[in-house]
Design an enzyme around this catalytic site. Sequence first.
Site, PDB file in Angstrom:
ATOM      1  CE  LYS A  43      -0.550  -0.425   5.036  1.00 48.38           C
ATOM      2  NZ  LYS A  43      -0.240   0.780   5.796  1.00 48.38           N
TER       3      LYS A  43
ATOM      4  NE  ARG B 122      -6.088   0.786  12.127  1.00 50.13           N
ATOM      5  CZ  ARG B 122      -4.900   0.580  11.524  1.00 50.13           C
ATOM      6  NH1 ARG B 122      -3.954   1.512  11.619  1.00 50.13           N
ATOM      7  NH2 ARG B 122      -4.651  -0.525  10.863  1.00 50.13           N
TER       8      ARG B 122
ATOM      9  CE1 TYR C 198      13.153  31.652   6.086  1.00 50.95           C
ATOM     10  CE2 TYR C 198      13.222  29.282   5.774  1.00 50.95           C
ATOM     11  CZ  TYR C 198      13.026  30.553   5.270  1.00 50.95           C
ATOM     12  OH  TYR C 198      12.707  30.721   3.945  1.00 50.95           O
TER      13      TYR C 198
END
Lengths: 358, 358
Positions: free
Chosen positions: A33, A129, A247
């Site tokens: 998958k 689930r 940053y």
Amino acid sequence: MLPKLYIDLDAVAHNYELCKNFAPSAQVAAVVKDNAYGLGAREVAQKLYRDKNCRRFFVAYASEGAEIRPVTPDADIYLLNGFDTTDIDLIKQFNLAPVLSSIDQFEKWQQSGISNIKPALQVESGLHRLGVSYEEASALSDAQREQFGLILSHLACADEEQNPFNEHQKQELMRYKSLFPNALFSLSASDGLGLGADFHFDVVRAGAFMYGLKTCPPLNDKQKQVVCAEVSVLQSKQLQTGDTIGYNQTFTAKRPTRILALSVGYADGMLRTLSNKGSVFFKYNGNWVKAPIVGRVSMDIILCDITDLPKEIETAPKAFILNDVYTLDDMGRDAGTIGYEVLSLICNSRRWQKEYIG
Amino acid sequence: MLPKLYIDLDAVAHNYELCKNFAPSAQVAAVVKDNAYGLGAREVAQKLYRDKNCRRFFVAYASEGAEIRPVTPDADIYLLNGFDTTDIDLIKQFNLAPVLSSIDQFEKWQQSGISNIKPALQVESGLHRLGVSYEEASALSDAQREQFGLILSHLACADEEQNPFNEHQKQELMRYKSLFPNALFSLSASDGLGLGADFHFDVVRAGAFMYGLKTCPPLNDKQKQVVCAEVSVLQSKQLQTGDTIGYNQTFTAKRPTRILALSVGYADGMLRTLSNKGSVFFKYNGNWVKAPIVGRVSMDIILCDITDLPKEIETAPKAFILNDVYTLDDMGRDAGTIGYEVLSLICNSRRWQKEYIG
């Protein structure tokens, strides 16, 4: 100068073979998958079908099943995320077996009128689930239950070997045996494999372990790494003490510091949590040398500190963010997550050029 | 049943227009690197070229420039990550201008013999990521410096409006003006836009703001959201008090709990740090209702708690993980990162089906 992934299909096949030898009483199915977790579902499925005689594959969606059907002509292909009515054409055309997880889905399946495909049924054993409960499965008629070729459940804590919940889930799954006397049973994926033969049932679903994640302690030493990720060096720069980097100035040079800018970033699946935490590698005289990531990971660029490395690294054209000594699991740990997420995000990012070995 | 992204190109164009009106003295270039941060570089570039007369685009790599050239025939396209010798054919064929960031790169550029393209030069102003120093730029001859059409630098702390480092970087960039009297100058990207007109120079590079990230406080209220992300509901499940949910049992039901399983996970760029933290949304009577994510985000599935929502949500076929009230920035905050990373990871994930508006 796009970043490059070397994917070793021979290593995938080797790892699959390890699973097979470790679970001799079971069939080992391949989980491909999510584009084989990013590695290329067609390439992986073809390799295992041709070289290892693998005849059972798991994907999530019907479109993923359709993608591998041309290279796995007579294999069983299961759809872990079930189906909806828009998938029916693909299911018929490519002979795909959905994993049904609820009575609702079962009813939709019956309405589809497809009779020549045996679907799988996911049953609840504690993960909460997907899956039908024991009561729901019991309420089906014998004839309904006989439609299913495979009964599947999934472990919640297989990576915690000592957790008694594993045994609990195994016992829960055993209860369904009498309801489905003729079906194959499957509980373990890659991380259940190491829990012992009584967790293997009829079908083990191997995915992560095949792709190089260390999910099976008894086999981890024999496993081969599959992925090596190479990126271009953009620039070498000398910093003075006190200079800040990247940053939000999250790194300050505490000494004269030599940095390299590398052409890779979170757009390429390199998680931003690796800022000031991860490592990159360079080849030097046949060995790997390691440099820490400094400053924030940005969208397309990361910086590393090579001050302590041999002078020649300043002009290295390439660096490596994954290799056989810094694995997916290592990067996952440094990023505060698991190797599965690293594998899936990096290897499915759009820019990587893939080169297959084997 | 693949997950679906709705991408509003009219909103992108609207946000671009906001930038233009806010920086009337500058040109506003569109940053479409990383496949327009996942939204589709061709679609975004074509929209801005056709509807908004945008004639300046920034990408990272030569292949990204080649991808948008067919829809931006006479625009300037710059390559932010520079070039190497393997890119030269694409650069010539598609008329792409690399942003050179080191003297090394400049020398390679001269050796390429390309004379009909004006490259850009990135100069150091304090980010210490890419760029030549003032001393290096000064050491070039006048004739060498005149080859550059654009001088570019990048702010480190533009999202910290009060940080004096912004002013420092602006002053640093000003020093280069006398070295390149005829070139255009560029300092600000989306987050520098709000710092004021003196940060706009000749070219503002708009990216994140166009795509819906709230990077510019003076404009955030007028901005439109661009992305809406819809996923399928797989199953509704009733839990008992004490039941645990998902991998490693990280959530325990403290009351009878109704959960829905949704067909999306970290394979789709939904960061695993959203486990037990993020939210998902459902449409109900024309409004949005919100449910918390419970348990671990897994590769292809997430779970949410709908116990407190109207009964009808139990049979909702679709849920939304991003919409106009739960934005990329919101998900970034909940995931412990920034909206940029969320945007780039989700929208570049392979499975999303994209539907464009406008």
